[in-house]
Design a protein around this motif. Structure first.
Motif, PDB file in Angstrom:
ATOM      1  N   LYS A 229       0.824  -1.209   0.000  1.00 54.20           N
ATOM      2  CA  LYS A 229       0.000   0.000   0.000  1.00 54.20           C
ATOM      3  C   LYS A 229       0.860   1.263   0.000  1.00 54.20           C
ATOM      4  O   LYS A 229       0.591   2.219  -0.743  1.00 54.20           O
ATOM      5  N   ASN A 265      -4.228  -5.344  -4.979  1.00 55.18           N
ATOM      6  CA  ASN A 265      -5.346  -5.030  -4.084  1.00 55.18           C
ATOM      7  C   ASN A 265      -5.311  -3.565  -3.641  1.00 55.18           C
ATOM      8  O   ASN A 265      -6.365  -2.917  -3.541  1.00 55.18           O
ATOM      9  N   LYS A 268      -6.669  -1.384  -6.363  1.00 55.44           N
ATOM     10  CA  LYS A 268      -8.128  -1.470  -6.439  1.00 55.44           C
ATOM     11  C   LYS A 268      -8.782  -0.609  -5.361  1.00 55.44           C
ATOM     12  O   LYS A 268      -9.815   0.032  -5.591  1.00 55.44           O
ATOM     13  N   ASP A 269      -8.166  -0.596  -4.174  1.00 53.75           N
ATOM     14  CA  ASP A 269      -8.690   0.244  -3.091  1.00 53.75           C
ATOM     15  C   ASP A 269      -8.514   1.725  -3.411  1.00 53.75           C
ATOM     16  O   ASP A 269      -9.387   2.546  -3.103  1.00 53.75           O
ATOM     17  N   PHE A 271      -8.340   3.170  -6.398  1.00 53.62           N
ATOM     18  CA  PHE A 271      -9.100   3.606  -7.574  1.00 53.62           C
ATOM     19  C   PHE A 271     -10.302   2.680  -7.800  1.00 53.62           C
ATOM     20  O   PHE A 271     -10.244   1.776  -8.650  1.00 53.62           O
ATOM     21  N   PRO A 272     -11.391   2.888  -7.058  1.00 59.46           N
ATOM     22  CA  PRO A 272     -12.590   2.054  -7.266  1.00 59.46           C
ATOM     23  C   PRO A 272     -13.146   2.166  -8.679  1.00 59.46           C
ATOM     24  O   PRO A 272     -13.709   1.219  -9.210  1.00 59.46           O
ATOM     25  N   SER A 273     -12.949   3.358  -9.290  1.00 54.68           N
ATOM     26  CA  SER A 273     -13.406   3.553 -10.665  1.00 54.68           C
ATOM     27  C   SER A 273     -12.340   3.040 -11.625  1.00 54.68           C
ATOM     28  O   SER A 273     -11.162   3.392 -11.511  1.00 54.68           O
ATOM     29  N   SER A 274     -12.742   2.204 -12.552  1.00 55.59           N
ATOM     30  CA  SER A 274     -11.776   1.567 -13.445  1.00 55.59           C
ATOM     31  C   SER A 274     -11.066   2.549 -14.361  1.00 55.59           C
ATOM     32  O   SER A 274      -9.973   2.267 -14.854  1.00 55.59           O
ATOM     33  N   MET A 276      -9.842   5.433 -13.483  1.00 52.86           N
ATOM     34  CA  MET A 276      -8.832   6.164 -12.711  1.00 52.86           C
ATOM     35  C   MET A 276      -8.808   7.643 -13.076  1.00 52.86           C
ATOM     36  O   MET A 276      -7.743   8.257 -13.238  1.00 52.86           O
TER      37      MET A 276
END
Length: 454
Positions: A229, A265, A268-269, A271-274, A276
């Motif tokens: 992270k 992972n 993904k956390d 940028f929830p929107s693909s 970005m």
């Protein structure tokens, strides 16, 4: 007004003595503080235009850091600017000794494009605190932000005191042909050499904040989820266009695959929107094409996509990268993380020490012995243990490089010191005059000298 006329006016303003009183300096800092707060929206809009940089990130990495630095200087400047008494050797009896801080004079600050607010105004704070006049030269690669900065500075300061010169390489060269009392440059190693060469003609002191390939090391004892992270944070911040970004990863081979899962992972956390859409983009087409080219022929474990019309590059991880790969030959300055594995930490140390000293180094481990080993064997400007980037976001420690990554430090008190000359003064009494230093030299005087100086 021409550049030569600007510098001449600033020299005259400096020699008038107006910048020397501490009250004047604090007043100037407060003006800058108010102007930043009043123009926050305009600066955020400009950064969106230049970078697609979200207001949150602009405030966190640019405006907020500058405001914190100003606050720190306002609080401590009265103490920093005082004369400071030091001990006097007995051989100089009777006398008092003190250090007397004085400003250099007229300074040139050449700022880069990647953090155009932070890296322009942070050194300016030190110049103001030190009592100097300053010419600011922001980058032409961020024209919107440059225009807003120029407007802010012209609205609050007399151009004979502080001014902005906009433009590109031609303006840089004309500025470097002028005689300044100090030059502060942030940018590439290649341009840093040019700045130093130009400064040498007038023996002008320089501060060079450069870059380099900053390694991140992940050992087998690291907290992999947290490491992934925090490394991802350092890589996607400003789309990787950060001088202290984690440039490449050296990870113990036993934990590589688990790390890659955690890194994916983390993204993904983030940028929830693909699409970005709230991630910054690459500053211009030239740098975009350079980054795309560096990915050619490499194995992509994560990401690898890009969108040329908006200069967007997806956060990417490359695996099985070879030391001779093109991406390992230059500073990346983008959201691409090359990964190499190791089994023996000695090979990591040997690799780092065989290359120019980096601006930053990041180590992720739970072993104090490993922490001590890396700190004792690797030279670098600064860094973090179990984090990235954040070591520069404090006024309590200096920031700067070593070797090819730069010379000199700033932030906090060191910013004041960077733009200040400390005069060493001895004030000798007139009621006593020891004769042992004067001619004629005698055996008795020689014995006295040896008693005092040994």
């Amino acid at each position: 007004m021409g550049i030569h006329e600007i510098t001449e006016n600033q020299h005259r303003y400096f020699f008038s003595g107006k910048t020397r009183p501490v009250e004047f300096r604090i007043s100037a800092l407060r003006k800058l503080q108010r102007a930043l707060r009043e123009n926050e929206d305009g600066l955020c809009t400009a950064m969106m235009q230049d970078f697609n940089k979200p207001p949150f990130e602009t405030y966190m990495t640019e405006i907020g850091i500058v405001l914190d630095e100003i606050r720190f200087h306002i609080r401590h400047l009265p103490r920093w600017s005082r004369e400071r008494k030091v001990r006097t050797p007995l051989s100089q009896f009777h006398a008092k000794s003190f250090l007397s801080p004085e400003p250099y004079g007229v300074v040139l600050i050449i700022a880069p494009w990647n953090y155009p607010i932070h890296l322009c105004l942070e050194p300016l704070i030190g110049a103001i605190s030190g009592g100097n006049c300053a010419v600011l030269k922001p980058s032409a690669y961020t024209p919107s932000t440059s225009r807003v900065l120029a407007k802010i500075i012209s609205d609050i300061f007399d151009p004979a005191y502080i001014t902005v010169v906009e433009g590109g390489r031609n303006e840089n060269q004309v500025l470097l042909d002028e005689k300044f009392d100090s030059i502060f440059f942030t940018g590439s190693v290649a341009v840093g050499k040019t700045v130093m060469e130009a400064a040498s003609k007038n023996l002008t002191p320089v501060t060079l904040e450069l870059g380099g390939k900053s390694p991140v090391i992940v050992t087998e004892t690291a907290n992999l989820r947290l490491a992934a992270k925090r490394i991802a944070f350092g890589k996607v911040l400003n789309a990787g266009q950060t001088c202290v970004e984690p440039d490449y990863l050296m990870i113990h081979e036993s934990v590589r695959d688990r790390f890659l899962t955690e890194y994916a992972n983390a993204l993904k956390d983030f940028f929830p929107s693909s699409d970005m859409s709230d991630m910054p983009v690459i500053v211009n087409e030239k740098h975009f094409k350079r980054l795309v080219g560096l990915m050619d022929g490499e194995s992509k474990a994560i990401g690898g996509g890009y969108a040329e019309p908006r200069r967007f590059i997806e956060p990417t991880v490359l695996i099985d990268v070879k030391p001779e790969s093109p991406i390992m030959q230059e500073e990346i300055f983008g959201p691409i993380l090359p990964v190499m594995t190791y089994t023996d930490i000695e090979t990591v140390i040997e690799y780092i020490r065989s290359h120019p000293k980096p601006l930053a180094l990041y180590l992720f481990t739970s072993s104090k012995a490993m922490e001590d080993k890396i700190l004792e064997t690797c030279s670098f400007g600064g860094g973090c243990i179990n984090d990235t980037i954040i070591h520069l976001a404090t006024p309590h420690m200096g920031f700067g490089g070593v070797g090819y990554s730069g010379m000199g430090q700033y932030h906090g008190k060191l910013s004041f010191d960077t733009f200040t000359h400390y005069r060493s003064i001895v004030k000798k009494s007139t009621w006593l005059d020891l004769s042992m230093r004067y001619h004629p030299y005698t055996d008795g005087k020689f014995k006295l000298i040896k008693r005092f100086l040994k």
